[in-house]
Design a protein around this motif. Sequence first.
Motif, PDB file in Angstrom:
ATOM      1  N   UNK A  57     -15.367   3.038   2.779  1.00 34.62           N
ATOM      2  CA  UNK A  57     -13.703   3.079   2.766  1.00 34.62           C
ATOM      3  C   UNK A  57     -13.339   4.661   3.344  1.00 34.62           C
ATOM      4  N   UNK A  58     -12.042   4.583   3.820  1.00 31.19           N
ATOM      5  CA  UNK A  58     -11.315   5.619   4.063  1.00 31.19           C
ATOM      6  C   UNK A  58     -10.395   6.090   3.308  1.00 31.19           C
ATOM      7  N   UNK A  59     -10.035   7.345   2.896  1.00 30.05           N
ATOM      8  CA  UNK A  59      -8.855   7.687   2.175  1.00 30.05           C
ATOM      9  C   UNK A  59      -7.502   7.948   2.838  1.00 30.05           C
ATOM     10  N   UNK A  60      -6.811   7.173   2.416  1.00 27.32           N
ATOM     11  CA  UNK A  60      -5.402   7.278   3.182  1.00 27.32           C
ATOM     12  C   UNK A  60      -4.464   8.210   2.438  1.00 27.32           C
ATOM     13  N   UNK A  61      -3.979   9.173   3.583  1.00 27.16           N
ATOM     14  CA  UNK A  61      -3.129  10.541   2.891  1.00 27.16           C
ATOM     15  C   UNK A  61      -2.083  10.234   3.644  1.00 27.16           C
ATOM     16  N   UNK A  62      -0.979  11.064   3.135  1.00 24.22           N
ATOM     17  CA  UNK A  62       0.387  11.194   3.662  1.00 24.22           C
ATOM     18  C   UNK A  62       0.189  12.191   4.868  1.00 24.22           C
ATOM     19  N   UNK A  63       1.099  11.721   5.888  1.00 21.64           N
ATOM     20  CA  UNK A  63       0.949  12.330   7.244  1.00 21.64           C
ATOM     21  C   UNK A  63       2.515  12.388   7.731  1.00 21.64           C
ATOM     22  N   UNK A  64       3.075  13.504   7.379  1.00 21.47           N
ATOM     23  CA  UNK A  64       4.308  13.873   7.725  1.00 21.47           C
ATOM     24  C   UNK A  64       5.407  12.454   7.189  1.00 21.47           C
ATOM     25  N   UNK A  65       5.239  12.139   5.894  1.00 21.08           N
ATOM     26  CA  UNK A  65       5.931  10.943   5.367  1.00 21.08           C
ATOM     27  C   UNK A  65       7.230  11.200   5.327  1.00 21.08           C
ATOM     28  N   UNK A  66       7.941  12.612   5.389  1.00 19.32           N
ATOM     29  CA  UNK A  66       9.198  12.705   5.259  1.00 19.32           C
ATOM     30  C   UNK A  66       9.945  12.321   6.270  1.00 19.32           C
ATOM     31  N   UNK A  67       9.068  12.248   7.772  1.00 23.55           N
ATOM     32  CA  UNK A  67      10.043  11.843   9.015  1.00 23.55           C
ATOM     33  C   UNK A  67      10.154  10.420   8.900  1.00 23.55           C
ATOM     34  N   UNK A  68       9.412   9.538   8.218  1.00 23.92           N
ATOM     35  CA  UNK A  68       9.504   8.236   7.998  1.00 23.92           C
ATOM     36  C   UNK A  68       9.204   7.318   9.152  1.00 23.92           C
ATOM     37  N   UNK A  69       8.149   7.875   9.783  1.00 21.98           N
ATOM     38  CA  UNK A  69       7.829   7.271  11.300  1.00 21.98           C
ATOM     39  C   UNK A  69       6.638   6.484  11.193  1.00 21.98           C
ATOM     40  N   UNK A  70       5.902   6.328   9.945  1.00 24.53           N
ATOM     41  CA  UNK A  70       4.793   5.254   9.705  1.00 24.53           C
ATOM     42  C   UNK A  70       3.478   5.871  10.163  1.00 24.53           C
ATOM     43  N   UNK A  71       3.484   7.138   9.947  1.00 30.09           N
ATOM     44  CA  UNK A  71       2.191   8.003  10.481  1.00 30.09           C
ATOM     45  C   UNK A  71       1.402   8.310   9.349  1.00 30.09           C
ATOM     46  N   UNK A  72       0.112   7.940   9.220  1.00 29.54           N
ATOM     47  CA  UNK A  72      -0.653   8.222   7.898  1.00 29.54           C
ATOM     48  C   UNK A  72      -1.838   8.809   8.434  1.00 29.54           C
ATOM     49  N   UNK A  73      -2.659   9.707   7.491  1.00 33.55           N
ATOM     50  CA  UNK A  73      -3.875  10.154   7.797  1.00 33.55           C
ATOM     51  C   UNK A  73      -5.003   9.410   7.040  1.00 33.55           C
ATOM     52  N   UNK A  74      -6.198   9.433   7.622  1.00 33.19           N
ATOM     53  CA  UNK A  74      -7.267   8.700   6.942  1.00 33.19           C
ATOM     54  C   UNK A  74      -8.579   9.755   7.035  1.00 33.19           C
ATOM     55  N   UNK A  75      -8.977   9.754   5.913  1.00 32.71           N
ATOM     56  CA  UNK A  75     -10.153  10.784   5.764  1.00 32.71           C
ATOM     57  C   UNK A  75     -11.335   9.972   5.700  1.00 32.71           C
TER      58      UNK A  75
END
Length: 435
Positions: A57-75
Motif C-alpha cells: 500500500x501507499x501512504x497518502x499525504x497532504x500535498x499543498x492542500x491549502x491550494x485546493x487543487x486536488x494534488x496529493x502525495x503518496x509515500x
Amino acid sequence: MTRVPPKKAAISGLSQIPEELLVMIMQRLTLPDMIRFGCVCSSWRSVSAPARHGKLPWLMLPYDTREGNGAYGFFSLYNRQFYKLQLPEAAGARIFGSSHGWLVTVHPESGIHLLHPFSRVRLQLPSLSTFPAVLDTFYSNEGDLIYVLRSSKGCRAAYGFKWMRDAYIGKFALSSSPSSSSLDCIVVATYGERRKLAFCRPGDNRWTALKTPWDSYEDIVFHKGRLCALDLQRRLVACDIGYASKVYEIMPPSSISCGSQWEYLMSCAGELIMILRDVKWLSDSDDPGAGRRCSCALSGYDAMDIADGDSDDHYNNANTNNKDSTDNDILLCKTIGFRVYKLDFNSRRWIRVRSLGNTMVFLCESNLFSLPARHFNRNRGDHIYFIDDSCDTYTTEHREGVYELCAFKMVDQTIEPYFRTDNQMNMPAPIWVVP
C-alpha cells in the motif's frame, strides 16, 4: 474515406495489443509505472487494475492542500520515495480513509462520494444532509450551509458544514469493492455525538439508521459478510445488513484491562482481530528529533510526479526542509505499543495473539488491513506499520501535531521510526491506500 487523426490512430493501435503480452509487460513494472500504464487507454487500464493487487500500500499525504487543487502525495513503503498524483475529483474535499482501495470523500455542500484514486472512478453516496439525525438545512446570511440536528436529549441545534464534516462523521467501512451495479456494496458510517451506525448503497437517496443495543462505536469492519462494530466498553455486535437488517450481540463487555488505549477491528485470514493501541500523553518537546523528519505538507518540488516523471528525492532531502517547531509546544498522544487479540466465537472471548507470523498489518487513524509478507522481499512479516497521528489541537482548517510512520515489531515489542512530519498538518491525516 475517413481519416483518423494520428494520435487517435496510435491509441487505437495500442488497444489492439494482446492481453497476454500486456500482462507480461505489467509484471515488470513498478506501481507508479503501472498507474501511468493504465492512463494510456481503457483496455490497458482494465489489465493494470488486477495487476496492482498484492502490491504494497501507499501512504497518502497532504500535498499543498491549502491550494485546493486536488494534488496529493503518496509515500511508497517499497522504495521510500514520494510521488505526486493529481486528483481533481478530491479537490476541496475531506478524505475519510480508504476501504478496498476506494476513498470516501466529503465535499462542500455536503456531497459524499466513493473515489478510486488510480482509476478515477467516482460513485455518489447520499449527502451529509440525509443522515438520520439531520432535521433540516438552510443558508446563513453569510451564505454558509447550516445543519439543524436533533441531539440525544431531543433538543434542536444548528451547526456549520466544517463542524459536520470534521466532528459529526466518524469512520466508514465498505462491505466490498463496488461492482458495475454497486448493489452488492454496502457502506456503513459512524455518526453523531454518540457514534451511532447508518448505512447506504451507492445510488441511494439517504442514509438509513441501523438500530443496535447500544452505541458509541469505536470501530467497524465487515467480517465474513457481516458488519462487526466495537463500542467503548469493547462490546461487540454483528449485523446482517439488508432491507430487513438483523443484529446479533456477540460479546459482553470485555475483561481486558482498560487504560490509555484505542481499539481497532480487522478481518484477517478468516479471523476477527482486535488491536489495542497503547498510548501515553506527552509534550512534543519531551521527544525531540525522534525519527526522520520531512516538511509538514509536500511542496511542488518534493515528489516524483506520476503523470510527467519530474522527480526529486524527498525522503533523502527531508532534513533540509523541516522548520523548528519548539515555539509552539503541544500535547501529543504517543504510541508506546500494541496488543493483538483474536475472537473465539464459541467461547465469546478475546484470545491474546503473540505473533502475526507472515502477516504485515497497516494501521492509521481511519483504516486497518493486512497483507501476507511472503510477496515482498524487502519487508517483513510480524510487523504493524502505523501512523502516530494523534494530537491535541484542532481548528476548522487544520490540526497541529506530529505524524510519524513507524513499524512495531511483535517479536520484541519495539518501534522502528521511518520518518516524521512537524508543525501544522492540513487535513486529511495520512491514510493507507491499497493499489
